[in-house]
Design a protein around this motif. Structure first.
Motif, PDB file in Angstrom:
ATOM      1  N   PRO A 148      95.545  73.213  14.612  1.00  0.00           N
ATOM      2  CA  PRO A 148      94.560  74.203  14.176  1.00  0.00           C
ATOM      3  C   PRO A 148      93.309  74.122  15.043  1.00  0.00           C
ATOM      4  O   PRO A 148      92.979  73.071  15.588  1.00  0.00           O
ATOM      5  CB  PRO A 148      94.258  73.777  12.736  1.00  0.00           C
ATOM      6  CG  PRO A 148      94.527  72.309  12.698  1.00  0.00           C
ATOM      7  CD  PRO A 148      95.642  72.077  13.688  1.00  0.00           C
ATOM      8  N   GLU A 197     101.731  79.317   7.626  1.00  0.00           N
ATOM      9  CA  GLU A 197     101.929  78.414   6.485  1.00  0.00           C
ATOM     10  C   GLU A 197     102.586  79.137   5.300  1.00  0.00           C
ATOM     11  O   GLU A 197     103.375  78.550   4.574  1.00  0.00           O
ATOM     12  CB  GLU A 197     100.581  77.807   6.063  1.00  0.00           C
ATOM     13  CG  GLU A 197     100.707  76.762   4.963  1.00  0.00           C
ATOM     14  CD  GLU A 197      99.448  75.925   4.778  1.00  0.00           C
ATOM     15  OE1 GLU A 197      98.845  75.495   5.788  1.00  0.00           O
ATOM     16  OE2 GLU A 197      99.049  75.708   3.621  1.00  0.00           O
ATOM     17  N   TRP A 237     105.287  75.037   9.860  1.00  0.00           N
ATOM     18  CA  TRP A 237     104.237  74.645  10.789  1.00  0.00           C
ATOM     19  C   TRP A 237     104.304  73.144  11.008  1.00  0.00           C
ATOM     20  O   TRP A 237     104.140  72.359  10.082  1.00  0.00           O
ATOM     21  CB  TRP A 237     102.855  75.031  10.243  1.00  0.00           C
ATOM     22  CG  TRP A 237     101.720  74.513  11.089  1.00  0.00           C
ATOM     23  CD1 TRP A 237     100.827  73.534  10.759  1.00  0.00           C
ATOM     24  CD2 TRP A 237     101.360  74.955  12.404  1.00  0.00           C
ATOM     25  NE1 TRP A 237      99.945  73.326  11.784  1.00  0.00           N
ATOM     26  CE2 TRP A 237     100.240  74.185  12.809  1.00  0.00           C
ATOM     27  CE3 TRP A 237     101.880  75.912  13.285  1.00  0.00           C
ATOM     28  CZ2 TRP A 237      99.628  74.354  14.053  1.00  0.00           C
ATOM     29  CZ3 TRP A 237     101.276  76.072  14.519  1.00  0.00           C
ATOM     30  CH2 TRP A 237     100.160  75.301  14.890  1.00  0.00           C
ATOM     31  N   ASN A 267      92.262  80.043  15.575  1.00  0.00           N
ATOM     32  CA  ASN A 267      93.640  80.397  15.184  1.00  0.00           C
ATOM     33  C   ASN A 267      93.917  80.199  13.694  1.00  0.00           C
ATOM     34  O   ASN A 267      95.052  80.390  13.244  1.00  0.00           O
ATOM     35  CB  ASN A 267      94.669  79.632  16.052  1.00  0.00           C
ATOM     36  CG  ASN A 267      94.698  78.133  15.777  1.00  0.00           C
ATOM     37  OD1 ASN A 267      94.320  77.664  14.710  1.00  0.00           O
ATOM     38  ND2 ASN A 267      95.157  77.354  16.744  1.00  0.00           N
ATOM     39  N   LEU A 268      92.897  79.832  12.929  1.00  0.00           N
ATOM     40  CA  LEU A 268      93.135  79.463  11.526  1.00  0.00           C
ATOM     41  C   LEU A 268      93.697  80.625  10.700  1.00  0.00           C
ATOM     42  O   LEU A 268      94.568  80.428   9.857  1.00  0.00           O
ATOM     43  CB  LEU A 268      91.835  78.942  10.895  1.00  0.00           C
ATOM     44  CG  LEU A 268      91.221  77.713  11.611  1.00  0.00           C
ATOM     45  CD1 LEU A 268      89.868  77.358  11.007  1.00  0.00           C
ATOM     46  CD2 LEU A 268      92.156  76.514  11.536  1.00  0.00           C
ATOM     47  N   GLY A 269      93.211  81.833  10.945  1.00  0.00           N
ATOM     48  CA  GLY A 269      93.695  82.984  10.183  1.00  0.00           C
ATOM     49  C   GLY A 269      95.177  83.232  10.439  1.00  0.00           C
ATOM     50  O   GLY A 269      95.935  83.557   9.522  1.00  0.00           O
ATOM     51  N   PHE A 270      95.588  83.049  11.675  1.00  0.00           N
ATOM     52  CA  PHE A 270      97.011  83.202  12.002  1.00  0.00           C
ATOM     53  C   PHE A 270      97.830  82.096  11.341  1.00  0.00           C
ATOM     54  O   PHE A 270      98.930  82.338  10.835  1.00  0.00           O
ATOM     55  CB  PHE A 270      97.202  83.203  13.518  1.00  0.00           C
ATOM     56  CG  PHE A 270      98.633  83.291  13.964  1.00  0.00           C
ATOM     57  CD1 PHE A 270      99.419  84.389  13.620  1.00  0.00           C
ATOM     58  CD2 PHE A 270      99.206  82.280  14.728  1.00  0.00           C
ATOM     59  CE1 PHE A 270     100.749  84.473  14.024  1.00  0.00           C
ATOM     60  CE2 PHE A 270     100.527  82.355  15.134  1.00  0.00           C
ATOM     61  CZ  PHE A 270     101.314  83.456  14.785  1.00  0.00           C
ATOM     62  N   LEU A 271      97.262  80.893  11.312  1.00  0.00           N
ATOM     63  CA  LEU A 271      97.995  79.781  10.695  1.00  0.00           C
ATOM     64  C   LEU A 271      98.191  79.999   9.195  1.00  0.00           C
ATOM     65  O   LEU A 271      99.162  79.493   8.617  1.00  0.00           O
ATOM     66  CB  LEU A 271      97.284  78.447  10.963  1.00  0.00           C
ATOM     67  CG  LEU A 271      97.240  77.990  12.422  1.00  0.00           C
ATOM     68  CD1 LEU A 271      96.818  76.529  12.503  1.00  0.00           C
ATOM     69  CD2 LEU A 271      98.574  78.186  13.127  1.00  0.00           C
ATOM     70  N   ASP A 272      97.278  80.733   8.547  1.00  0.00           N
ATOM     71  CA  ASP A 272      97.509  81.111   7.142  1.00  0.00           C
ATOM     72  C   ASP A 272      98.868  81.793   7.009  1.00  0.00           C
ATOM     73  O   ASP A 272      99.662  81.476   6.119  1.00  0.00           O
ATOM     74  CB  ASP A 272      96.436  82.100   6.655  1.00  0.00           C
ATOM     75  CG  ASP A 272      95.076  81.427   6.435  1.00  0.00           C
ATOM     76  OD1 ASP A 272      94.994  80.186   6.524  1.00  0.00           O
ATOM     77  OD2 ASP A 272      94.101  82.165   6.189  1.00  0.00           O
TER      78      ASP A 272
END
Lengths: 593, 593
Positions: free
Chosen positions: A53, A65, A72, A57-62
């Motif tokens: 993270p 996940e 992930w 890129n956190l919004g994409f990682l939402d």
């Protein structure tokens, strides 16, 4: 379904997709850009994604996940994540490896991993979370920038190591760019780079294109030219009285033609040998397989068989120094035919755009008449006897053949650049086992990240054990990724060849130099230190004698253990496989000071 | 010797050098290219060099290992080596950090470290051992290449992150290129890139140029223009009735003007504040120093003092998001003067090529008449009281001021991007202590490599203790470099803030997301695992309460221990310094999904 039909179908699908996109003006279903990207990956069988993270890129990682079918894999650092995506892709034929990083600090750390995938032809998609489209234009002095407003510097650098790159800056072409990127990646087996700005992740676009899956089928060969090539090859085989030897190499694996090659060999009866990078492209227990050819470093019996054949057909060859005994092939062009992914070479004539994937089935049909002649050509058995050695010390000469008795069908064997890559060459591996190594790029430490990716892919594909061979020097570069193996519940067997330094470098230059030595870690404590709060079952061993190692290998509770295991194998600092010693001498000459 | 004279002398030296090179036709002493390079580095005070061996740099490493005054620090991987060279350079003012890697696989792993040095303005020389000049031309399919003959791809990529790059391909210009590279590096405080082919290392060249040392003195300011600028500034200060506040920032440290600034402040009596990146540019116990200004995130008392001054003189400012409270300075251009390394800005007027290094002493002289007025301006005392908290849990609110009582003069304090970079801001640090942090580039894991480099430099310069603050998430990226600290006999105190994940990311987005969590290592076992065969004395502690930590800090056998120590500090996953919480909110808004 023949390869021809598959290719034509892919072409029809592509055309249909373009049509539908234009037609569907009304009643179009929508999906987020991030969701679109993940759907494409899911369609291609991606079940694990690698990376770390970072605030862009956190919004994409939402979305990652929350995705029901994609896991992930949080890595410890980006270089390791790049290696893992590479290892994963090598096992998932027809699919790809995916790494997600953040702008600047994250993506640049992965660069060596991406360059390695380029060099070795591995399909890796690098998704980089970047500042918003607004910030890309206004260029504020954000953290993770170079301080001079060059928001495109990282992308510029990465173009050296990718075959396609794009920034998803607008809804209008996001879907098309994603499709283009992934198609390039899987068709050409090379890395691609996608910039995903924060504010694009949740933008809604049409999902229409998703109905047509993407295809890795290469473009079709032109029929008349292909027929001419087949005829030409047939002529050469006839002139050679069917005395043909086949040499399989890296691109058989990378461009997914194992099946076509197997059929070709079966129907023609031609003897087959492999290069170092082609090892396990053909099952090593196949009765017409004779072992490894590596130019002047080849075992004399094999060398004679290969070089004295009237005609040599190389499939998927990659003529690198370490793969050819430092360019010492003794195969004159006049007696050589090469089948590649996108061209064919018959003696001195080059035929562009005649790719092996579609050529091979037709060639099989045309050449099967030689079976009765070819099947009489003698192939030396590829076996490795365990040498008798007085000393109790574990030598390379003894270690690798001894491991030969330990390997099983469907094992996945990962070897590090250094002694392991060379030691494994002479050991016949069981049917359906897979060897994963990085002979061309040769970045030390790669095998550890790669092993993580390979182990996840092996679990998804229900393959057998995953066995890693890595030297203590190489392991120190990327050691933390073992923690991720543990946390993900993976159970590789990790052999740490402890020879107190960079033995491959010592063989090349500086045998007694301090700069080739490293510090001596307590390897037996490593799994325990990296265990996730002691949640997982682990076991560590140190073996110093042949007997100790043999006993361990023969112990079924070790050989089929349901936990991660690390075996520290103490070896002498200046012992190395013969193939490495000879290669190092040649390399050392090229690097003369 | 004044700065003027120093600059003129440097110019004279340069001219003399060019002359001598031309004159010395006969009787020229010779030296190898590798030896020439090392002599230049030695002249500049480089005593430690970082990197890893690789088959294209081994011949050069022979020379390094045999050099009587330069120590080869074998790192565990190249990224860490890049970070270490950066940390080393930050402490060795006027000198530089040096990293040596090998072609492709080595150099690319270091790229994030080099880019960080570019962004943060740190002089790092990257020496890359590459294939011979012959191979550079014939382009064989060597290992460590991309497989397509592009031998210049890595250099091309690196140009994005360096201010100068060169390949030493011939004897005729090798010396001149080396001098140019190093001069650029130290004058502009940015990374440079040098390709050293294997066959060039031992080529003999003239040693004539070595008689004239290289200089980091910037080019002189044009006298008339400089005088005009001084006059203009004097006018503005007069108009402001001497009500001036000075704001020191990163480039005071990076461009080596700490001494000039100190003199300027002493003679004028102006109050001074620092930005986050300027912390310790001025001694924090100086009686006219008021603490940290960071835009809207500033403590109200300090905010009012800075923003209400009639005139603000910024020295060496770097207006990044994290350094300015997300660009929230409330300082109108009309009341603002900025002194930079290569230009001066007075209100709306920009004066190019008027650098602060030479300007400052003259400005000091001109403005000292304001001392009696300026010294009456009240400066709030910069102190940090230990808050009373009922809970035994170690909170950030309590932790950082508590550490404030632990720090000593001449300590070197290294803080990681994340909670540490923000927590340290409000703590007054002792005189002559040095804070090392990477606020602009902000690459997690950097502090570990950097701490290694800083600790070596601190030992060379006989500074005090080296104290590292790093989160568990960040430490996992670069953990192996602790082994190098141990092997080199360094004795930092390493505080591992164990909050089970990437807390800085959680503050920005995804507070309860799994992707921001990491696995839980046995930190107390780490030093023992990485100890070089148990050769070194180490100590590890885990503290879970305020009392336990306080007792440890008060224990003199801990505070002045002659061994490396690791303290695992258990903290709550979602606790963070207030400055980080507020910054993260602002960053999160910019990254809206």
């Amino acid at each position: 379904m023949s390869n021809d039909t598959a290719t034509l179908n892919a072409e029809v699908d592509r055309l249909r997709l373009e049509l539908q996109t234009l037609q569907a003006k009304a009643g179009v279903k929508s999906i987020t850009v991030g969701g679109y990207l993940l759907t494409r990956l899911e369609q291609l069988g991606v079940k694990s994604m690698f990376g770390l993270p970072g605030d862009f890129n956190l919004g994409f990682l939402d979305l990652v996940e929350d995705h029901p079918d994609i896991d992930w894999v949080g890595n410890c650092n980006e270089l390791n994540a790049g290696y893992a995506a590479d290892g994963y892709a090598r096992l998932k034929e027809g699919s790809l490896g995916v790494i997600t990083t953040t702008f600047g600090v994250g993506e640049l750390s992965a660069m060596n991993g991406i360059a390695g995938a380029f060099s070795e032809m591995v399909p890796v998609l690098h998704i980089v979370g970047v500042p918003s489209t607004v910030q890309q234009k206004t260029k504020p002095l954000l953290h993770h920038t170079l301080g001079d407003g060059r928001f495109d510097a990282y992308r510029q650098a990465s173009t050296q190591f990718t075959i396609f790159d794009a920034a998803l800056m607008s809804k209008t072409d996001a879907g098309q760019l994603i499709d283009q990127a992934i198609t390039q990646c899987i068709q050409k087996a090379r890395p691609v780079y996608l910039m995903l700005p924060t504010d694009m992740v949740l933008q809604e676009i049409s999902s229409e294109r998703l109905q047509i899956p993407l295809s890795n089928a290469p473009p079709p060969n032109a029929p008349a030219k292909e027929e001419f090539v087949i005829e030409t090859i047939h002529e050469r085989v006839k002139e050679a009285d069917g005395d043909v030897v086949v040499l399989v190499d890296a691109c058989v694996i990378r461009h997914g033609v194992r099946k076509e090659v197997k059929e070709f060999l079966k129907e023609t009866g031609f003897p087959v040998y492999a290069t170092p990078m082609g090892k396990t492209a053909v099952d090593e227990n196949y009765n017409r397989y004779g072992g490894i050819y590596v130019g002047s470093l080849t075992h004399p019996t094999i060398k004679e068989k290969v070089e004295n054949a009237n005609l040599i057909i190389s499939i998927g060859s990659l003529g690198t120094d370490f793969n050819t005994g430092n360019f010492s092939y003794n195969i004159p062009t006049r007696r050589h035919i090469e089948l590649h992914s996108n061209y064919t070479q018959v003696q001195y004539a080059r035929f562009d755009d005649i790719g092996m994937k579609q050529l091979l089935p037709k060639l099989t049909e045309r050449l099967q008449s030689f079976h009765s002649v070819a099947s009489k050509i003698e192939v030396p058995p590829f076996i490795k006897q365990l040498p008798k050695e007085e000393s109790t010390v574990i030598s390379h000469l003894w270690f690798w053949p001894r491991l030969g008795y330990f390997f099983k069908q469907r094992d996945v064997i990962v070897t590090e650049t250094g002694t392991a890559n060379f030691g494994i060459l002479d050991v016949p591996l069981p049917a359906d086992s897979i060897l994963v190594s990085q002979v061309l790029w040769g970045s030390i430490g790669w095998s550890v990240g790669s092993c993580l990716g390979a182990a996840l892919a092996a679990r998804e594909k229900q393959l057998g054990r995953v066995i890693l061979f890595v030297g203590d020097g190489s392991l120190q570069l990327t050691v933390q990724e073992i923690a991720v193996m543990i946390r993900k519940g993976l159970k590789p067997i990790i052999f740490v060849l402890n020879n107190k330094g960079y033995t491959i470098e010592k063989m090349i230059h500086g045998k007694y130099r301090k700069y080739n030595n490293i510090s001596d870690w307590k390897w037996s404590a490593l799994l325990d230190t990296l265990n996730d709060g002691g949640k997982f079952d682990t076991a560590s061993y140190t073996v110093t004698t042949k007997r100790e190692l043999s006993d361990l290998l023969d112990d079924s509770s070790f050989a089929s253990a349901d936990k991660i295991q690390l075996v520290e194998v103490l070896m002498e600092a200046l012992d190395a496989p013969q193939a490495l010693v000879r290669q190092a001498e040649l390399t050392g000459k090229g690097n003369k000071y």
